[in-house]
Motif scaffolding. Structure first.
Motif, PDB file in Angstrom:
ATOM      1  N   THR A 193       0.107  19.260  26.416  1.00 27.10           N
ATOM      2  CA  THR A 193       1.215  18.394  26.015  1.00 27.10           C
ATOM      3  C   THR A 193       2.416  19.277  25.678  1.00 27.10           C
ATOM      4  OG1 THR A 193       1.877  16.579  24.541  1.00 27.10           O
ATOM      5  CG2 THR A 193       0.471  18.278  23.585  1.00 27.10           C
ATOM      6  N   GLU A 200      -4.968  15.228  25.097  1.00 27.07           N
ATOM      7  CA  GLU A 200      -3.980  15.522  24.065  1.00 27.07           C
ATOM      8  C   GLU A 200      -2.873  14.470  24.071  1.00 27.07           C
ATOM      9  OE1 GLU A 200      -4.729  19.799  25.834  1.00 27.07           O
ATOM     10  OE2 GLU A 200      -4.437  17.786  26.647  1.00 27.07           O
ATOM     11  N   SER A 201      -2.257  14.314  22.915  1.00 29.34           N
ATOM     12  CA  SER A 201      -1.083  13.448  22.801  1.00 29.34           C
ATOM     13  C   SER A 201      -0.248  13.921  21.621  1.00 29.34           C
ATOM     14  CB  SER A 201      -1.494  11.983  22.614  1.00 29.34           C
ATOM     15  OG  SER A 201      -2.261  11.826  21.437  1.00 29.34           O
ATOM     16  N   LEU A 204       0.087  16.741  16.774  1.00 28.05           N
ATOM     17  CA  LEU A 204      -0.642  16.620  18.029  1.00 28.05           C
ATOM     18  C   LEU A 204      -2.048  16.101  17.754  1.00 28.05           C
ATOM     19  CD1 LEU A 204       0.312  19.993  19.765  1.00 28.05           C
ATOM     20  CD2 LEU A 204       1.559  17.820  19.755  1.00 28.05           C
ATOM     21  N   GLY A 230       3.029  15.301  21.802  1.00 27.63           N
ATOM     22  CA  GLY A 230       4.119  16.234  22.046  1.00 27.63           C
ATOM     23  C   GLY A 230       5.443  15.513  22.166  1.00 27.63           C
TER      24      GLY A 230
END
Length: 114
Positions: free
Chosen positions: A108, A6-7, A20, A9
């Motif tokens: 995140t 995940e990225s 996200l 945040g």
């Protein structure tokens, strides 16, 4: 097995937006649906939104009309567009890919200040 990263945040003010991303790798062909969950401190993990392999979406009542889940099959990536964020949206957001069991990302942090 499916690996998820995940990225996206961060810290935003109430009313702002964030997007996200969740990049998937591994046994992608076995994924039945993908989703986003969130967990606030001291609370259980809740489903936020889900998207099937065919693109059908569903949302928790507390994000309907504000969040949008989508997917880019060419990039093996699922997105969560979060609009009109509220302080109560503050949580760690986790990407999930369901095969015959749950696969989770590392999470995140999303923090919404009032």
């Amino acid at each position: 097995q499916v690996q998820l990263v995940e990225s996206g945040g961060g810290l935003v003010q109430a009313g702002e937006s964030l997007r996200l991303s969740c990049a998937a790798s591994g046994s992608i062909f076995s994924v039945k649906f993908m989703g986003w969950y969130r967990q606030a401190p001291g609370k259980q993990r809740y489903l936020v939104a889900r998207i099937t392999a065919g693109g059908r979406t569903s949302y928790a009542d507390f994000v309907k009309g504000r969040f949008i889940i989508s997917r880019d099959n060419a990039k093996n990536t699922v997105y969560l567009q979060m609009n009109s964020l509220k302080p109560e949206d503050t949580a760690v957001y986790y990407c999930n890919a369901y095969t015959n069991y749950d696969n989770w990302g590392q999470g995140t942090q999303v923090t919404v200040s009032s």
